[in-house]
Design a protein around this motif. Sequence first.
Motif, short mmCIF file in Angstrom:
data_model
loop_
_atom_site.label_atom_id
_atom_site.label_comp_id
_atom_site.label_asym_id
_atom_site.label_seq_id
_atom_site.Cartn_x
_atom_site.Cartn_y
_atom_site.Cartn_z
N ALA A 76 -10.34 6.14 2.55
CA ALA A 76 -8.89 6.10 2.71
C ALA A 76 -8.23 6.78 1.51
CB ALA A 76 -8.40 4.66 2.82
N GLU A 77 -6.97 7.13 1.70
CA GLU A 77 -6.15 7.68 0.61
C GLU A 77 -4.85 6.90 0.53
OE1 GLU A 77 -7.51 12.35 0.55
OE2 GLU A 77 -5.54 11.85 1.36
N VAL A 78 -4.37 6.75 -0.69
CA VAL A 78 -3.08 6.11 -0.94
C VAL A 78 -2.32 7.01 -1.91
CG1 VAL A 78 -1.86 4.08 -1.82
CG2 VAL A 78 -4.05 3.80 -0.64
N THR A 79 -1.10 7.39 -1.53
CA THR A 79 -0.24 8.18 -2.40
C THR A 79 0.84 7.25 -2.94
OG1 THR A 79 -0.66 10.15 -1.08
CG2 THR A 79 1.25 10.22 -2.55
N PHE A 80 1.03 7.30 -4.27
CA PHE A 80 1.97 6.38 -4.90
C PHE A 80 2.64 7.03 -6.10
CE2 PHE A 80 -1.94 5.87 -7.24
CZ PHE A 80 -1.52 5.73 -8.56
N VAL A 81 3.72 6.39 -6.54
CA VAL A 81 4.38 6.72 -7.79
C VAL A 81 4.46 5.43 -8.59
CG1 VAL A 81 6.50 7.50 -8.90
CG2 VAL A 81 5.72 8.60 -6.78
N ALA A 82 3.92 5.45 -9.80
CA ALA A 82 4.02 4.33 -10.73
C ALA A 82 4.84 4.79 -11.92
CB ALA A 82 2.63 3.87 -11.17
N ARG A 83 5.76 3.94 -12.35
CA ARG A 83 6.61 4.29 -13.48
C ARG A 83 6.38 3.29 -14.61
NH1 ARG A 83 11.57 3.31 -12.75
NH2 ARG A 83 11.26 1.96 -10.98
N TYR A 84 6.35 3.82 -15.83
CA TYR A 84 6.27 2.95 -17.00
C TYR A 84 6.91 3.63 -18.18
CZ TYR A 84 1.93 5.58 -18.14
OH TYR A 84 1.00 6.55 -18.41
N ARG A 85 7.21 2.85 -19.19
CA ARG A 85 7.84 3.35 -20.40
C ARG A 85 6.93 3.10 -21.57
NH1 ARG A 85 12.41 5.24 -21.37
NH2 ARG A 85 13.43 4.43 -19.53
N LEU A 86 6.79 4.12 -22.40
CA LEU A 86 6.08 4.03 -23.67
C LEU A 86 7.10 4.14 -24.79
CD1 LEU A 86 3.12 6.47 -22.88
CD2 LEU A 86 3.02 3.98 -23.02
#
Length: 134
Positions: free
Chosen positions: A96-106
């Motif tokens: 399977a494939e999963v397309t995602f956007v994860a956001r984080y701050r450094l």
Amino acid sequence: MTTAVACPCGRIDAKRRPLAYAACCGVFVDHVDVTPAPNAEALMRSRYSAFVQERADYLLATWHPSTRPASLDFDAGAKWLGLEVRDHHMTGDHTAEVTFVARYRLPSGAVRMHERSRFVREDGRWLYVDGDVL
């Protein structure tokens, strides 16, 4: 995490209320030996939650041996901001494939990670294989 805390993956129920961690990704992250994620999307969401919690044990246990690193380092001071699953689909009987956007701050600034991840099911368990940064 406490049971009443909203799950970091952002999953919501039918009434658009955030699911509690214990009723969502916590089922898999906290019980990896007995409760595998039922599909690639659930595994990807639980891996996001494990990154938020810096749970290297879970991340390594759900990484395919062919691509698994020996250890993981986490970005110091990372504050995870959210996950958006854009697509998930089976690509074969056990892939399977999963397309995602994860956001984080450094401390150095914001990061947006957009990836198409590949997963494989072996012995009834979904495993992360690799991904393409988009």
